[in-house]
Write a protein that holds these residues in place. Structure first.
Motif, PDB file in Angstrom:
ATOM      1  N   PRO A  84     102.671  -6.891   9.615  1.00  0.00           N
ATOM      2  CA  PRO A  84     102.866  -7.606  10.644  1.00  0.00           C
ATOM      3  C   PRO A  84     104.354  -5.922  11.625  1.00  0.00           C
ATOM      4  O   PRO A  84     103.567  -6.249  13.042  1.00  0.00           O
ATOM      5  N   ARG A  85     103.985  -4.838  11.643  1.00  0.00           N
ATOM      6  CA  ARG A  85     103.844  -4.402  12.013  1.00  0.00           C
ATOM      7  C   ARG A  85     102.549  -3.493  13.303  1.00  0.00           C
ATOM      8  O   ARG A  85     102.854  -2.703  14.122  1.00  0.00           O
ATOM      9  N   ASP A  86     101.915  -4.162  13.308  1.00  0.00           N
ATOM     10  CA  ASP A  86     100.038  -4.338  13.716  1.00  0.00           C
ATOM     11  C   ASP A  86     100.671  -4.917  14.856  1.00  0.00           C
ATOM     12  O   ASP A  86      99.740  -4.980  15.480  1.00  0.00           O
ATOM     13  N   SER A  87     101.903  -6.111  14.828  1.00  0.00           N
ATOM     14  CA  SER A  87     102.006  -6.840  16.080  1.00  0.00           C
ATOM     15  C   SER A  87     102.308  -6.045  17.473  1.00  0.00           C
ATOM     16  O   SER A  87     102.830  -5.144  17.833  1.00  0.00           O
ATOM     17  N   ALA A  88     101.436  -6.511  18.534  1.00  0.00           N
ATOM     18  CA  ALA A  88     101.401  -5.131  19.744  1.00  0.00           C
ATOM     19  C   ALA A  88     100.456  -6.433  21.249  1.00  0.00           C
ATOM     20  O   ALA A  88      99.571  -7.496  20.156  1.00  0.00           O
ATOM     21  N   VAL A  89     100.312  -5.810  21.281  1.00  0.00           N
ATOM     22  CA  VAL A  89      99.151  -6.662  23.054  1.00  0.00           C
ATOM     23  C   VAL A  89      98.020  -4.869  22.746  1.00  0.00           C
ATOM     24  O   VAL A  89      99.144  -4.273  22.736  1.00  0.00           O
ATOM     25  N   TYR A  90      96.838  -5.251  22.398  1.00  0.00           N
ATOM     26  CA  TYR A  90      95.811  -3.986  22.458  1.00  0.00           C
ATOM     27  C   TYR A  90      95.058  -4.035  24.141  1.00  0.00           C
ATOM     28  O   TYR A  90      94.873  -5.327  24.082  1.00  0.00           O
ATOM     29  N   PHE A  91      94.923  -3.618  24.147  1.00  0.00           N
ATOM     30  CA  PHE A  91      94.807  -3.336  25.655  1.00  0.00           C
ATOM     31  C   PHE A  91      93.370  -2.296  25.428  1.00  0.00           C
ATOM     32  O   PHE A  91      92.970  -1.485  25.188  1.00  0.00           O
ATOM     33  N   CYS A  92      91.927  -2.537  25.909  1.00  0.00           N
ATOM     34  CA  CYS A  92      91.087  -1.568  26.102  1.00  0.00           C
ATOM     35  C   CYS A  92      91.040  -1.454  27.839  1.00  0.00           C
ATOM     36  O   CYS A  92      91.340  -2.282  28.775  1.00  0.00           O
ATOM     37  N   ALA A  93      90.169  -0.324  27.691  1.00  0.00           N
ATOM     38  CA  ALA A  93      90.308   0.183  29.750  1.00  0.00           C
ATOM     39  C   ALA A  93      88.876   0.917  29.530  1.00  0.00           C
ATOM     40  O   ALA A  93      88.099   1.333  28.359  1.00  0.00           O
ATOM     41  N   SER A  94      88.705   0.796  30.458  1.00  0.00           N
ATOM     42  CA  SER A  94      87.041   1.898  31.006  1.00  0.00           C
ATOM     43  C   SER A  94      87.247   2.285  31.868  1.00  0.00           C
ATOM     44  O   SER A  94      88.083   1.849  32.898  1.00  0.00           O
ATOM     45  N   GLY A  95      86.323   3.177  32.739  1.00  0.00           N
ATOM     46  CA  GLY A  95      86.128   3.982  33.598  1.00  0.00           C
ATOM     47  C   GLY A  95      84.998   4.628  32.751  1.00  0.00           C
ATOM     48  O   GLY A  95      84.133   5.098  32.270  1.00  0.00           O
ATOM     49  N   TRP A  96      84.682   6.293  34.053  1.00  0.00           N
ATOM     50  CA  TRP A  96      83.860   7.177  34.420  1.00  0.00           C
ATOM     51  C   TRP A  96      84.667   8.750  33.465  1.00  0.00           C
ATOM     52  O   TRP A  96      83.642   9.117  32.764  1.00  0.00           O
ATOM     53  N   ALA A  97      86.124   8.672  33.827  1.00  0.00           N
ATOM     54  CA  ALA A  97      86.253   9.356  32.637  1.00  0.00           C
ATOM     55  C   ALA A  97      88.276  10.063  32.806  1.00  0.00           C
ATOM     56  O   ALA A  97      88.637   8.644  33.185  1.00  0.00           O
ATOM     57  N   THR A  98      88.526  10.314  32.142  1.00  0.00           N
ATOM     58  CA  THR A  98      90.075   9.953  31.589  1.00  0.00           C
ATOM     59  C   THR A  98      91.085  10.511  33.345  1.00  0.00           C
ATOM     60  O   THR A  98      91.807   9.261  33.216  1.00  0.00           O
ATOM     61  N   GLN A  99      90.491  11.401  33.451  1.00  0.00           N
ATOM     62  CA  GLN A  99      91.401  11.581  34.567  1.00  0.00           C
ATOM     63  C   GLN A  99      90.662  10.447  36.144  1.00  0.00           C
ATOM     64  O   GLN A  99      90.846  11.501  37.601  1.00  0.00           O
ATOM     65  N   GLU A 100      89.802   9.878  35.736  1.00  0.00           N
ATOM     66  CA  GLU A 100      89.605   9.024  36.616  1.00  0.00           C
ATOM     67  C   GLU A 100      90.266   7.948  36.612  1.00  0.00           C
ATOM     68  O   GLU A 100      90.905   7.200  36.061  1.00  0.00           O
ATOM     69  N   THR A 101      90.183   6.845  37.493  1.00  0.00           N
ATOM     70  CA  THR A 101      90.539   5.298  37.103  1.00  0.00           C
ATOM     71  C   THR A 101      90.731   5.080  36.032  1.00  0.00           C
ATOM     72  O   THR A 101      89.673   4.466  35.738  1.00  0.00           O
ATOM     73  N   GLN A 102      91.500   4.688  35.207  1.00  0.00           N
ATOM     74  CA  GLN A 102      91.219   3.442  34.395  1.00  0.00           C
ATOM     75  C   GLN A 102      90.950   2.262  34.252  1.00  0.00           C
ATOM     76  O   GLN A 102      92.103   1.582  35.049  1.00  0.00           O
ATOM     77  N   TYR A 103      90.416   1.074  34.130  1.00  0.00           N
ATOM     78  CA  TYR A 103      90.753  -0.059  34.636  1.00  0.00           C
ATOM     79  C   TYR A 103      90.820  -1.261  32.875  1.00  0.00           C
ATOM     80  O   TYR A 103      90.235  -1.276  32.145  1.00  0.00           O
ATOM     81  N   PHE A 104      91.892  -1.721  33.342  1.00  0.00           N
ATOM     82  CA  PHE A 104      92.464  -2.324  31.954  1.00  0.00           C
ATOM     83  C   PHE A 104      92.105  -3.197  31.691  1.00  0.00           C
ATOM     84  O   PHE A 104      92.151  -3.998  32.696  1.00  0.00           O
ATOM     85  N   GLY A 105      91.553  -3.966  30.525  1.00  0.00           N
ATOM     86  CA  GLY A 105      91.605  -5.791  30.256  1.00  0.00           C
ATOM     87  C   GLY A 105      92.862  -6.287  30.381  1.00  0.00           C
ATOM     88  O   GLY A 105      94.168  -5.875  30.519  1.00  0.00           O
ATOM     89  N   PRO A 106      92.703  -7.844  30.152  1.00  0.00           N
ATOM     90  CA  PRO A 106      93.919  -8.703  30.432  1.00  0.00           C
ATOM     91  C   PRO A 106      95.080  -8.114  28.731  1.00  0.00           C
ATOM     92  O   PRO A 106      95.656  -8.968  28.607  1.00  0.00           O
ATOM     93  N   GLY A 107      93.628  -7.601  28.025  1.00  0.00           N
ATOM     94  CA  GLY A 107      94.770  -7.395  26.668  1.00  0.00           C
ATOM     95  C   GLY A 107      94.827  -8.698  25.038  1.00  0.00           C
ATOM     96  O   GLY A 107      93.938  -9.902  26.104  1.00  0.00           O
ATOM     97  N   THR A 108      94.896  -8.104  23.442  1.00  0.00           N
ATOM     98  CA  THR A 108      94.731  -8.912  23.427  1.00  0.00           C
ATOM     99  C   THR A 108      96.507  -9.036  22.517  1.00  0.00           C
ATOM    100  O   THR A 108      97.123  -7.543  22.169  1.00  0.00           O
TER     101      THR A 108
END
Lengths: 113, 114
Positions: A84-108
């Motif tokens: 139950p403690r795993d209940s949350a919204v999980y997001f995936c994001a992609s990009g070129w590097a951490t210090q560049e824009t991260q593009y997030f998905g809509p989440g699960t």
């Protein structure tokens, strides 16, 4: 219009069941991130990959969580067994590097009963 | 040391007013400070970002002010609009130490009343 896609968008499961979340990063991005968002903890980085290799998974409970990138177009996050403690919204994001824009998905949105 | 402290937790502003959100950090190795905007049911999206070699960055109605000596940075939204109502997250990262984690603040829920 390139975007990160995540499936499923919603998941309700019972404690002890396996949960698999999938992410398709934006084509051409070489870095993929998994985040968990809760009201209490906010946005937490679970793990991230560069060129499909795991770089940091220190934010992930190792005993039940696992993250993989079988190929450049698919990232997976598995929880086994779920609690139950795993209940949350999980997001995936992609990009070129951490210090560049991260593009997030809509989440699960995961609810573990 | 890896924390980013964000305040206020929530903010209500009238249309046309200025919204100000503040963040503070301890790790002097942080060298990249983005702000993300999140609407309900959506993932966060990059709004604006700054590096410590400048003290201010402006993009339209959004401005980041950065105070390196105080280890603080803030987001100013000028002429706030109801469409700006969202949750805003500050974040920070460093390339030192081999891990480039983006550490997020806890978020500020902004409501702009018409």
């Amino acid at each position: 219009d390139a975007r990160v896609t995540q499936t499923p968008r919603h998941k309700v499961t019972e404690m002890g069941q396996e949960v698999t979340m999938r992410c398709q990063p934006i084509l051409g991005h070489n870095t993929v991130f998994w985040y968990r968002q809760t009201m209490m903890q906010g946005l937490e980085l679970l793990a991230y990959f560069r060129n499909r290799a795991p770089l940091d998974d220190s934010g992930m409970p190792k005993d039940r969580f696992s993250a993989e990138m079988p190929d450049a177009t698919l990232a997976t996050l598995k929880i086994q067994p779920s609690e139950p403690r795993d209940s949350a919204v999980y997001f995936c994001a992609s990009g070129w590097a951490t210090q560049e824009t991260q593009y997030f998905g809509p989440g699960t949105r995961l609810l573990v009963l | 040391q890896q924390q980013v402290k964000q305040s206020p937790q929530s903010l209500i502003v009238q249309k046309g007013g200025i919204s100000i959100i503040n963040c503070a950090y301890e790790n002097t190795a942080f060298d990249y400070f983005p702000w993300y905007q999140q609407f309900p049911g959506k993932g966060p999206a990059l709004l604006i970002a700054i590096r410590p070699d400048v003290s201010e960055k402006k993009e339209g109605r959004f401005t980041i002010s950065f105070n390196k000596s105080a280890k603080q940075f803030s987001l100013h939204i000028m002429d706030s609009q109801p469409g700006d109502s969202a949750t805003y997250f500050c974040a920070a990262s460093t390339q030192q130490g081999g891990s480039e984690k983006l550490v997020f603040g806890k978020g500020t829920k902004l409501t702009v009343n018409p």
